[in-house]
Design an enzyme around this catalytic site. Sequence first.
Site, PDB file in Angstrom:
ATOM      1  N   SER A  21       0.854  -1.194   0.000  1.00  0.00           N
ATOM      2  CA  SER A  21       0.000   0.000   0.000  1.00  0.00           C
ATOM      3  C   SER A  21       0.889   1.244   0.000  1.00  0.00           C
ATOM      4  O   SER A  21       2.042   1.184  -0.413  1.00  0.00           O
ATOM      5  CB  SER A  21      -0.938  -0.030   1.207  1.00  0.00           C
ATOM      6  OG  SER A  21      -1.925   0.963   1.093  1.00  0.00           O
ATOM      7  N   ASN A  22       0.368   2.356   0.451  1.00  0.00           N
ATOM      8  CA  ASN A  22       1.166   3.589   0.530  1.00  0.00           C
ATOM      9  C   ASN A  22       0.652   4.442   1.683  1.00  0.00           C
ATOM     10  O   ASN A  22      -0.258   4.019   2.409  1.00  0.00           O
ATOM     11  CB  ASN A  22       1.108   4.339  -0.805  1.00  0.00           C
ATOM     12  CG  ASN A  22      -0.309   4.700  -1.172  1.00  0.00           C
ATOM     13  OD1 ASN A  22      -0.956   5.498  -0.496  1.00  0.00           O
ATOM     14  ND2 ASN A  22      -0.831   4.087  -2.222  1.00  0.00           N
ATOM     15  N   ARG A  23       1.208   5.618   1.826  1.00  0.00           N
ATOM     16  CA  ARG A  23       0.978   6.420   3.043  1.00  0.00           C
ATOM     17  C   ARG A  23      -0.249   7.322   2.977  1.00  0.00           C
ATOM     18  O   ARG A  23      -0.455   8.141   3.871  1.00  0.00           O
ATOM     19  CB  ARG A  23       2.219   7.267   3.337  1.00  0.00           C
ATOM     20  CG  ARG A  23       3.428   6.433   3.737  1.00  0.00           C
ATOM     21  CD  ARG A  23       4.702   7.270   3.737  1.00  0.00           C
ATOM     22  NE  ARG A  23       4.502   8.561   4.346  1.00  0.00           N
ATOM     23  CZ  ARG A  23       5.020   9.704   3.891  1.00  0.00           C
ATOM     24  NH1 ARG A  23       5.781   9.697   2.812  1.00  0.00           N
ATOM     25  NH2 ARG A  23       4.777  10.836   4.501  1.00  0.00           N
TER      26      ARG A  23
END
Length: 219
Positions: A21-23
């Site tokens: 995923s990412n932030r």
Amino acid sequence: MKLLVSAGPTREFLDPVRFLSNRSTGRMGYAVAEAGVAAGDEVALVSGPVEIAPPAGLAALDRVVSARDMLAALEKRVEWCDALVMTAAVADFRPESAAADKIRKGEMPETIRLVRNPDILKTLAPRKGRRVFVGFAAETRDAAASAARKLAAKGLDLVVANDVTAPGAGFGVDTNVVTLVSPDAPPESFPIATKRDIAAMLVERVRKLLLRQTESSLA
Ligand code: PMT
């Protein structure tokens, strides 16, 4: 205006407990949705997994997990909207396969094969018509130049570039530093501002673009 907004990250599962995923926290996209509601627009929000509460007054809220789920949700709603604002940080890749059970430590492969996710904006482009399509661009260098390439590649009306390494900009903060990149004007850079204020400005830009596109199609 009927405004369709995507927000947050996507999650691409490797097994039931692990994902890529990412932030993204959804703050930017939720602010755009909230600004639309405040301006009296009908707003549908398609959101990846986030911790924050959705704004009150939405016409619809679809909660999705993966990039492919997000594409499916947006495909269902795109005909309905006048404008699409893609603030979501969509994972470009996913593991080639997802195990049904948790992979045990000893069974974990040394390498994970990734495959490309669909580009949502490019997939929706043939259905754009007179709609206004806005992308965001998370950049770490040459934000305006890279956003201009994305504008052309994805056939967009506007790209909001943010240098996600600049202090007070990008992921997980309540402020942002943005540059608007459009096909027919020089890039326009804004000083640091709250995501709320940027969202209100952006919704009015989108409204103007929609009006211009509607007028030119009637001329
Ligand atoms: O959620 P926050 O914590 O508030 O953080 C906000 C943000 C940094 C996530 C936001 O401001 C932002 O920059 N969103 C876009 C992030 C991104 O994915 O940028 P990109 O340069 O990889 O993608 C360009 C555009 O294509 C984006 O509009 C994206 O939604 C879209 N895209 C990307 C990949 C893909 N497979 N399909 C797409 O449609």
